[in-house]
Design a protein around this motif. Sequence first.
Motif, short mmCIF file in Angstrom:
data_model
loop_
_atom_site.label_atom_id
_atom_site.label_comp_id
_atom_site.label_asym_id
_atom_site.label_seq_id
_atom_site.Cartn_x
_atom_site.Cartn_y
_atom_site.Cartn_z
N LEU A 151 0.80 -1.21 0.00
CA LEU A 151 0.00 0.00 0.00
C LEU A 151 0.83 1.26 0.00
O LEU A 151 0.33 2.33 -0.24
CB LEU A 151 -0.86 0.05 1.27
CG LEU A 151 -1.69 -1.19 1.55
CD1 LEU A 151 -2.31 -1.08 2.92
CD2 LEU A 151 -2.76 -1.32 0.50
N LEU A 152 2.09 1.10 0.35
CA LEU A 152 2.83 2.26 0.80
C LEU A 152 3.26 3.17 -0.32
O LEU A 152 3.56 2.74 -1.42
CB LEU A 152 4.09 1.79 1.54
CG LEU A 152 3.78 0.94 2.75
CD1 LEU A 152 5.06 0.50 3.41
CD2 LEU A 152 2.94 1.71 3.73
N ALA A 153 3.26 4.40 -0.02
CA ALA A 153 3.92 5.38 -0.88
C ALA A 153 4.47 6.43 0.04
O ALA A 153 3.87 6.73 1.08
CB ALA A 153 2.91 5.99 -1.84
N ALA A 154 5.58 6.97 -0.32
CA ALA A 154 6.17 7.98 0.56
C ALA A 154 5.44 9.28 0.40
O ALA A 154 5.05 9.64 -0.70
CB ALA A 154 7.63 8.15 0.20
N VAL A 155 5.21 9.93 1.50
CA VAL A 155 4.71 11.30 1.44
C VAL A 155 5.63 12.12 2.31
O VAL A 155 6.19 11.63 3.28
CB VAL A 155 3.29 11.44 2.01
CG1 VAL A 155 2.26 11.53 0.94
CG2 VAL A 155 2.98 10.38 2.99
N GLY B 170 -5.28 -0.37 -1.02
CA GLY B 170 -4.56 -0.14 -2.25
C GLY B 170 -4.69 -1.14 -3.37
O GLY B 170 -5.62 -1.14 -4.16
N SER C 202 1.86 -1.22 7.11
CA SER C 202 0.83 -1.19 6.07
C SER C 202 0.12 0.14 6.02
O SER C 202 -0.58 0.43 5.07
CB SER C 202 -0.21 -2.29 6.30
OG SER C 202 0.38 -3.55 6.18
N ASP D 292 -13.29 6.40 -2.21
CA ASP D 292 -11.98 6.49 -2.86
C ASP D 292 -10.93 6.62 -1.78
O ASP D 292 -11.01 7.51 -0.93
CB ASP D 292 -11.90 7.73 -3.77
CG ASP D 292 -12.89 7.65 -4.91
OD1 ASP D 292 -13.61 8.63 -5.15
OD2 ASP D 292 -12.93 6.59 -5.56
N ARG E 154 -2.86 8.37 1.11
CA ARG E 154 -1.56 8.95 0.82
C ARG E 154 -1.66 10.46 0.69
O ARG E 154 -0.88 11.20 1.27
CB ARG E 154 -1.02 8.32 -0.46
CG ARG E 154 0.40 8.70 -0.77
CD ARG E 154 0.83 8.14 -2.12
NE ARG E 154 2.01 8.82 -2.56
CZ ARG E 154 2.02 10.02 -3.12
NH1 ARG E 154 0.89 10.65 -3.33
NH2 ARG E 154 3.14 10.61 -3.47
N ARG F 79 1.87 8.13 5.57
CA ARG F 79 3.16 8.34 6.21
C ARG F 79 3.05 8.39 7.71
O ARG F 79 3.87 7.86 8.45
CB ARG F 79 3.79 9.65 5.68
CG ARG F 79 5.24 9.83 6.10
CD ARG F 79 6.09 8.73 5.49
NE ARG F 79 7.39 8.62 6.11
CZ ARG F 79 7.66 7.78 7.11
NH1 ARG F 79 6.71 7.02 7.62
NH2 ARG F 79 8.87 7.69 7.62
N LEU G 155 2.57 4.85 9.28
CA LEU G 155 3.40 3.76 8.75
C LEU G 155 4.10 2.98 9.85
O LEU G 155 4.22 1.76 9.80
CB LEU G 155 4.44 4.36 7.79
CG LEU G 155 5.43 3.40 7.15
CD1 LEU G 155 4.71 2.43 6.25
CD2 LEU G 155 6.48 4.18 6.37
#
Lengths: 608, 521
Positions: free
Chosen positions: A36-40, A322, A353, A367, A371, A377, A380
Motif C-alpha cells: 500500500l505504501l507510498a512515501a509522502v 490499495g 501497512s 476512494d 496517501r 506516512r 506507517l
Amino acid sequence: MRSFKRIYLNEPGIARNWLASGFPLLRAAVVAVGLLLAAVTTRCQEKGTGRPQFLNVTRSAGITFVHTKGKPGAPMILAEMAPGVCVADFDGDGWPDFYIVNGGDLGVRGSHDRNALYHNNGDGTFTDVTTKAGVPGKSYGLGCVWGDYDNDGHPDLYVSQYGEDILYHNNGDGTFSDVTVKAGVGATELGTLFHSGATFFDYDRDGLLDLYVGGYVAFGPDSPQSCVIYGITTSCAPSAYNGSANALYHNNGNGTFTNVTKESGLFTSNGKNLSVGAADYDNDGWPDLFVANDGQSANLYHNEHNGSFKDIGLLAGMAVGGQGATMAGMCISLGDYDNDGSLDLYISDWQGSSDHLWKNDGKGGFDEVSRETGITRATLDHLSFGGGFFDYDNDGLLDLFIANGHVFPGIERSFPKIHYKQTNTLLHNEGKAGFIDMSSLQGKDWQVPNSGRGAAFADFGNGGNLDILVGNGGAAPSLWRNQGGSGNHFINIKLVGTRSNRDAIGARVRIELGGVSLIQEVEGGGSYLSQSDLRVHFGLGAEREVPAVQVSWPSGAHQEFHNLAADEFYLIEEGRYEVTLQSFAGRANKNGAESPLGRVPALKKVPR
Amino acid sequence: MRLFLAFDQLWNDAVRFLLLFLAAELMGFAQHSAPASAAMSRGAGKAHLAMGRQLGAEGKWKEAESELRAYELANPDSTEAVVLHGEALMKISQPFDAAIDLRRFLEAHPDAVRVHELYAVIAAGPLHDPNLTIDELNTVVRLAPRDFQAWESLGEAYLDEVKTDEAIRAYQHANALRPKDAAVAASLANAYARGGDEEKAVAEFKRARALAANPNEPVAAMATVDFLQGQFLVEHGSSAEAVTVLTKAIAFNPRSTDAYYWRARAYEKLNDHGRAVADALKALEVSPGSKEAALFLIAQYRKAGDMEKAQKYADLAQKITDAEQAQQTLGHQLRDTLDKAEPLLRQGKYAEAIPLYESIVQHLPTFYEAYFDLGTCYAQTGREGDAEAALRKYLSFQPVSADGYAALGLVLAEQKKNEEAITELSQAIQIDPTLVEARKALANEYLQRGDPKAAVGVLLSARNVPDAEAETMLAIALEKTGDFPSALVAVNRALAIDPASAQVQQLKQELLSESAGARQH
C-alpha cells in the motif's frame, strides 16, 4: 518434522516455478502486489504555544483499574486483543461514565479479573462502582457497548467476551441485572467463542435497538497457542486460525432478541470481525453496517430496507486497501472529515501497512485518499488499534486519534526498531492540506509507550472539549484530558428519541456554519471494541452561534432549530419544538439554580 | 508342528503390531534413504542422476523425479541429490513433499546452503510462509555472506512483509557485493521509496538507470528499473513520466500484469480513463486472477456511473477473494485434521482416524504419507482390501520405500495372497536388508508355502540383529529341512536372548526328542 507440515498446509497449492533465474524480476512484481505504501512528505509544523493539548490524568482522576492480559510469559492471541472501553451516562446525572473490560489468567487459576464501571463524580474524579452496580463480567472480556435496548431511559450494557457475552439491563437505580439468557444474546449459539466488536443500531427503524456482534478467530485449547514468528515465540497471527460466525439480533420489543443473522444476509461462518460500526453512508435514511476484519476483506453491508443486507464492500471500494491487500482492520470510524455532507471512513491497519482513509464519493462508493491526506506516512510506523474521528480543537474539522501497540511480545528481539509498546497518534485535520502529525507535541506523558487498544471520546468534564480514554493491554487505562485553549467554540447536543430509539442511535445532525455544512451521526460501536459518548459534539471555530441545526431522526421525522448559541450543551427531544439544556448534577444551570440530582424521567416508547 | 501352528497364530497378531511399528517408523522421522542407500551401488546412483537430468531436460518431470529420488536414496548425504530431487518434486506439483525432504536433510545437515536456498524458494512460493522465507534466507546469508542473490531475495522478502528498514539493509548488502547491478540498485531505490525516503529513492533510481544504460548490462536490468521506477513515479505525481517508463517495461515483457496495472494507475491520474481501463483489462487478460486490476476497474466503472460493469468486476474480485479464502480455510482444515488424525493413530484409535485420513488424501492427493497411515488404519480395522489399495497408492509415490513394501506384504499375507506377499516382502528386504520384521514375515510366508529352505535363507541374513523371534522361526524352518543340529543351535540362541520363553523351551524339547528320534532311525 510434523510441525513443519502444519506450516505448509496453510496453502496447499500447485507449485510455481520459482527456480528460474528470473526470480528477482518475479519477486519485484510480487513485491508490488498487495503493498500500500507510498512515501509522502511528512508535514509537521509547530502550532500554538507548544503546550500539549492532552494531559494524562488517570491517577488524579482516581482510576486505579489495571487490565489483566493473562499469564505472564505465555503469549497468545486472546491476550493481545483487549481491552475495549465504552462511555455512557449510566445514571442520568449528566456526567459521562465509563466501563472497561478486564481479561484474566486464561485458565491458570481459573479466575476472571473483574471489569470496572467508573462513575463520573463531576469533579474530575471517578469512583469504581462495579460491585454495587453488579457488572463484574464473567469471563475474559474483550469489548463493550451501551444501548438503551428497552427504551426505558437507562442505557444498558453489552459486554463481549471470550465465551458467552453478557447483556446487563440497567435497573435505573445504580444496579444492573444480567438478562443475557432471557434476551437470548449470548452469541454462542453458532459456536462462536471469541467475540469482538459489537454495536447497537436500529436496522429496521422500528424504534428499537438491534444488536450486531462480531466473531473473531476460532481459538480454543486445541488451537495453536503460540507461534514462532520472525524467530521469536509469540502470539500467533490470525491466519493461523479459522474464523467464527457473527450474529445479528433483532429486538423483539419485549426484552428478547431473535438471531436473524442468516435471514438478514449478514451471516458468515468464517469471519474474523474486529471492529464494527453502523451509519448511513449513502444518505438514504437507513443505517448500513461496516465490519473490519483481520486479514480478510472488510464488509460494507448495505441496508436493503427490508430486513436484509447486501455486502457491497468490493463494489464500494473499501473492502481492501490499495492494490487488493487485506487489512488487519482494528478500528472503524465514520465521520465527515471534509465537510461535504457524506460520511467518510477510517480503518486502522498493521504496522508498515499504514492506516486507510476513504473519502465518500457521494455516489455510493469510497476512494482511498490515505496517501494524499498524509495518513499513510503518519501511520506507517505504528500498529494501530482504536480511535477515530473527533474534533479536539473545535475548529470544525474532524481530527484523528489512534491508540497504538503491537501484538507480538518480544518483537524487538527480531526487529529492534519495532516496539511492542508504542505511543499514540494524534493527527490534526488541516483541511485541504490533509492531516499532520501532532503526536510529538503532546508532551512527555504522551511519549510514554503503551499497548493501546480500545479508545473512546467524551467530554468527561462537560467543559466543551473532547477527552480521550484509552484501554491499554495489561496496564492501567489512560484518561487524556483535553486542556482546550484553542479559543474555538463548540456545541454539544444530546438527542433523546421518542418514536425513534431512546438513544437516537442513527440520528443525523447537520449544522450550517459559514456556508459549510457539518454533519454528525449518533453512532454506537466503532473504534475498537469500544464506544464513545453518544452526544454529538461540533467544533464551531470562531462562530458564536449556529444559525441552523437540523435533526433527521431514525423514525423519519425531521426537525430544525435556529440560532443556537455556541458553547452550550443542548438536549433535543424528538417531537418537541423547544431545545433545552442538558443538566449536570452538582452544576448550576444558566438560571442560577442547581440542577437536580436525579435521572431523566423514564420515557415510554411511543408505539408506532 | 503344533508349536509352529501356535506360533503361526501368534504371528498373525504380530503382523498387526508390525504394521504399527512400520507406521511409527514412518511417522517418527524414519529416514527412507538411510537403509536404502546401503542397498544401492554408487554406480546405480550415478545412472539415476544421469537419467534424471536427461528426463528433466526433456520435460518428463514425473519420470525424472523417480530417477532423482533413487539418486537421493543412494546418496542420502548429498546436497546435490536432495536439491535436484526437491526441484523435481516442485516441477510435479509436490511442494510439500519437497519441503519435507529438505527439512529432513537440514536436520542432519544444518549448514547446507543450497538446501536452505531451495527451502526458502518453496517457503516463499507454494508454502506462502513469509516468516519461514525470511528465516531461511537469513540462514543462507549467515552461512554464505557473499551470496548476492540471497541478499537480494532477502530484501524482497522483507519488502513483502513491509519491513522496509531490513529490506534496505539487505539490498545494501547485495549492492555492496555487486555495486554495478542495476536491478538491485532499482530494488534498493524501491525500498527507500517504501520507507518514505523520497530523496534517497530518487538518487538511487538515477544511479540504477545510469547502470542499466551500460551496454554490457542485460536488457532485463533496464526493464526492472523501468518497472520499479514507474511505480514510484505514479505515486509521486509524475504520471506522464511513469507512462513512458512503464511502456518500456511492457515492451520488454508484454505479459507483465503489474506493469499494465501501474500504467493504468498513471493514466488514471492523467485523467485518461479510456487508456486506464484498457490497461487494467489487459492486466486481467494476462492474469485473470489479478485482484488489483479487478478492483481498479470497479472504481473506474463506478465513477463513470456504469454500475453494471462495476458489479461485474466486483463479482470477479469476490470470486478471487473467495478462492484465496477457501485455500486458507482448506489449509487450516487440513492442518486441524492432521493434528487430530496423528494422535488417534498413535493411540490405536484406527476407526476414528480413518475418516480423517480419507479427508486428507481427498484434498491432498499427493500427500503420500497419509496413504501409508490410512493403510495402517484400514489394516488394523480388518479392511485389508482397502489397506492394500492405500499402500499401493503410497508406493506409487514412494516406489523405493522398504517400509511400504513391507506393510503391503503383511497386508497381502493377511489376505492369504501368499505369492504376492512374498514378492512384496522380498522387495522390502532387497531395498533394506536390515528390516528384520519384514524378513520374519517373509520367512513365515515361505513356511506357509512349504518352502522351509527359502525361509532359512531369509532368516540367516538377519543374524546380525539379536531377535528371539527370528531365531525361533529359523529353528522351526531348519527343523523342517531336517537340519536338527542347526535348529538346536538356533533355538539355543533364542533362549539366550529370551531365557524365560516357555514356548521356546518347549520347542527345544521337541527338537531334542525329534532329533533323538531321527538318530534312532
